[in-house]
Design a protein around this motif. Structure first.
Motif, PDB file in Angstrom:
ATOM      1  N   ALA A 185       0.853  -1.309   0.112  1.00 51.16           N
ATOM      2  CA  ALA A 185       0.043  -0.047  -0.060  1.00 51.16           C
ATOM      3  C   ALA A 185       0.641   1.218   0.110  1.00 51.16           C
ATOM      4  CB  ALA A 185      -0.888  -0.044   1.159  1.00 51.16           C
ATOM      5  N   GLU A 217      -7.632  -2.230  -0.705  1.00 54.81           N
ATOM      6  CA  GLU A 217      -7.786  -2.955  -2.192  1.00 54.81           C
ATOM      7  C   GLU A 217      -6.839  -4.227  -2.214  1.00 54.81           C
ATOM      8  OE1 GLU A 217      -6.382  -1.404  -6.489  1.00 54.81           O
ATOM      9  OE2 GLU A 217      -7.728  -0.090  -5.174  1.00 54.81           O
ATOM     10  N   GLU A 275      -5.363   2.012  -0.698  1.00 57.93           N
ATOM     11  CA  GLU A 275      -4.322   0.803  -1.371  1.00 57.93           C
ATOM     12  C   GLU A 275      -4.280  -0.259  -0.584  1.00 57.93           C
ATOM     13  OE1 GLU A 275      -3.300   0.824  -4.328  1.00 57.93           O
ATOM     14  OE2 GLU A 275      -3.184   2.771  -4.931  1.00 57.93           O
ATOM     15  N   ARG A 296      -4.943   7.710   0.912  1.00 59.82           N
ATOM     16  CA  ARG A 296      -4.486   7.144  -0.379  1.00 59.82           C
ATOM     17  C   ARG A 296      -3.862   5.748   0.237  1.00 59.82           C
ATOM     18  NH1 ARG A 296      -2.220  10.955  -5.095  1.00 59.82           N
ATOM     19  NH2 ARG A 296      -4.177  12.216  -5.085  1.00 59.82           N
ATOM     20  N   ARG A 310       2.460   1.576  -3.578  1.00 59.75           N
ATOM     21  CA  ARG A 310       1.600   1.930  -4.704  1.00 59.75           C
ATOM     22  C   ARG A 310       1.299   3.454  -4.400  1.00 59.75           C
ATOM     23  NH1 ARG A 310      -0.899  -2.371  -7.328  1.00 59.75           N
ATOM     24  NH2 ARG A 310      -2.776  -1.129  -7.506  1.00 59.75           N
ATOM     25  N   ALA A 311       0.933   4.009  -3.135  1.00 58.83           N
ATOM     26  CA  ALA A 311       0.344   5.226  -2.857  1.00 58.83           C
ATOM     27  C   ALA A 311       1.567   6.174  -2.950  1.00 58.83           C
ATOM     28  CB  ALA A 311       0.067   5.436  -1.443  1.00 58.83           C
TER      29      ALA A 311
END
Ligand SMILES: [Zn+2]
Length: 111
Positions: free
Chosen positions: A48, A101, A98, A94, A51-52
């Protein structure tokens, strides 16, 4: 209750700091993430954060701009300070998105 809230805020602050560091190209150690969220959440949180972080910077031939508000150009340190001062809430949000997800992805894979 208040202690729990303070603890949660401390974890958030650490995660925000780590995400901003990755965004400006500083390598961080898994240990730092583990200290903040524990071993169980490490894989999802690592994913996470990375990706963020990728979306927090616009890097055009070494000219750095903010990936959230497009301000700049910044030095690496300047961008780090901008991100951690102006966009704390955006970064936390954010990373959380992530994280959720990633967790859903893992759950759906299980039989
Ligand atoms: Zn910005």
């Amino acid at each position: 209750m208040e202690w729990g809230t303070a603890l949660k805020t401390a974890i958030n602050n650490k995660i925000i700091e780590l995400t901003a560091k990755i965004a400006i190209g500083i390598e961080i150690d898994d240990v730092d993430i583990r200290i903040a969220v524990g071993s169980l959440r490490l894989p999802a949180m690592r994913s996470a954060i990375h990706r963020a972080a990728r979306k927090l910077v616009i890097d055009r031939e070494g000219i750095l701009r903010c990936g959230i508000c497009n301000k700049g150009p910044f030095t690496r340190k300047g961008l780090y300070l901008h991100l951690t001062r102006v966009h704390r809430y955006d970064i936390a949000k954010r990373v959380e998105e992530e994280y959720v997800e990633f967790s859903n992805l893992i759950e759906n894979k299980s039989p």
